[in-house]
Design an enzyme around this catalytic site. Structure first.
Site, PDB file in Angstrom:
ATOM      1  N   LYS A  82       0.849  -1.194   0.000  1.00 14.37           N
ATOM      2  CA  LYS A  82       0.000   0.000   0.000  1.00 14.37           C
ATOM      3  C   LYS A  82       0.884   1.244   0.000  1.00 14.37           C
ATOM      4  CE  LYS A  82      -3.985   2.131   2.201  1.00 14.37           C
ATOM      5  NZ  LYS A  82      -3.482   3.492   1.946  1.00 14.37           N
ATOM      6  N   GLU A  91       2.812   1.078   5.477  1.00 19.54           N
ATOM      7  CA  GLU A  91       1.418   1.259   5.890  1.00 19.54           C
ATOM      8  C   GLU A  91       0.603  -0.023   5.838  1.00 19.54           C
ATOM      9  OE1 GLU A  91      -2.355   4.271   5.043  1.00 19.54           O
ATOM     10  OE2 GLU A  91      -0.614   4.291   3.726  1.00 19.54           O
ATOM     11  N   ASP A 150       1.652   5.241   0.359  1.00 22.90           N
ATOM     12  CA  ASP A 150       1.165   6.319   1.212  1.00 22.90           C
ATOM     13  C   ASP A 150       1.472   7.654   0.523  1.00 22.90           C
ATOM     14  OD1 ASP A 150       0.054   7.630   3.318  1.00 22.90           O
ATOM     15  OD2 ASP A 150       1.676   7.254   4.739  1.00 22.90           O
TER      16      ASP A 150
END
Length: 320
Positions: free
Chosen positions: A31, A179, A33
């Site tokens: 993921k 994350e 960020d």
């Protein structure tokens, strides 16, 4: 040359492991960020970058101009995320914030910001290529097409993806201070503008036992009740403010907290230094709560905090 189609990015739904149907049906990506970006390459050497809302943000990231020629004369629409990397190569949203919103800034100011905090474009999907829409093609095929384009440049890249290793990938991102992960169903089509269950984002959740040093009243029907709690940690003999939390509790828990806070009310702020918070009510720093969060800013503030539970079994270290 025909104009490129405007495509609203597909969105992921928050979720958790295990994945529906089993790991072998899903690809896992890290993921990112940063700032979501849809990249339009007309095939004439230019590029247009749009945010998730559709705003043109090309001028805010001059270091990405060269991606316009990365595919030669082949027109394309790509999906990705603009990030700013820290010294260890991890996406740091706090750094990127200094770059966001510069679409109307003077050119020299934008160029200076690019020198101080260079952006990197992470490309993870292709929705249109060479005059053909790829929206109906399954993710696994779009991914293969994307990898075949050779989009690895000085300021852009295509991230890796793994199949059948979601738990391992989540553990790895947690250990690396990232994350979390995004899991994408291999057979899924691209759904513009949809928050789809075919993409599932799973954040690494951390917890902290935080000392409650104050609260801010809610509004409307919550007037007189805590809308947010002001949190701190003991550091070198002082209570340092680390942010506020205003979600995660039930109405019953909110009412119970209100009673405890009223008994502990004091006139002076327990935090050093004192945070500037309008309408704050201070309390004796004797209550401890367990709070979930995803990461911290460089200043130590909690990001995405959520209340988990009161910890009456814990005493705030160093409290009077």
């Amino acid at each position: 040359m025909a104009p490129l189609p405007r495509i609203t990015p597909m969105l992921a739904t928050p979720g958790r492991l295990p994945l529906p149907g089993g790991d072998d049906r899903w690809a896992v990506e890290t993921k990112q960020d940063g700032q979501r970006a849809v990249v339009y390459l007309p095939g004439d050497g230019t590029v247009q970058v749009r945010s998730r809302s559709g705003e043109v943000i090309t001028s805010a990231y001059p270091e990405l101009r060269d991606v316009g020629g990365a595919l030669g004369g082949t027109p394309a629409v790509l999906d990705g995320e603009i990030v700013a990397l820290d010294e260890e190569g991890r996406a740091d949203f706090e750094r990127l914030q200094s770059r966001m919103g510069l679409t109307r800034a003077p050119v020299r100011a934008v160029e200076r910001a690019a020198e101080l905090t260079p952006a990197h474009l992470v490309l993870f999907d292709v929705m249109f290529l060479g005059g053909q829409s790829l929206l109906a093609q399954p993710y696994a095929e779009r991914r293969q097409v994307l990898r075949s384009l050779g989009l690895d440049g000085p300021r852009w890249s295509v991230p890796g993806a793994a199949v059948g290793r979601s738990a391992e990938a989540l553990d790895l991102t947690r250990a690396s201070g990232l994350e979390g992960i995004v899991c994408k169903r291999l057979a899924s089509r691209y759904e513009p503008g949809v928050r789809s269950r075919s993409w599932i984002k799973i954040r690494n959740v951390l917890t902290v036992d935080a000392v409650i040093g104050g609260w801010v009243p809610g509004r409307g029907h919550l007037a007189g009740l805590p809308g947010a709690l002001l949190l701190g940690e003991r550091t070198e003999g002082r209570l340092r403010y680390i942010g506020s939390v205003g979600t995660g509790w039930s109405e019953r828990e909110r009412a119970a907290l209100a009673g405890l806070l009223s008994v502990a009310a004091v006139a002076s702020c327990p935090f050093t230094p004192m945070p500037r918070i309008a309408g704050a009510h201070w309390v004796l720093p004797r209550l401890v709560g367990e709070v979930k969060y995803t990461s911290r800013t460089r200043a130590g503030y909690l990001r995405h905090p959520s209340w988990h539970r009161l910890r009456p079994d814990l005493a705030p270290e160093g409290s009077a």
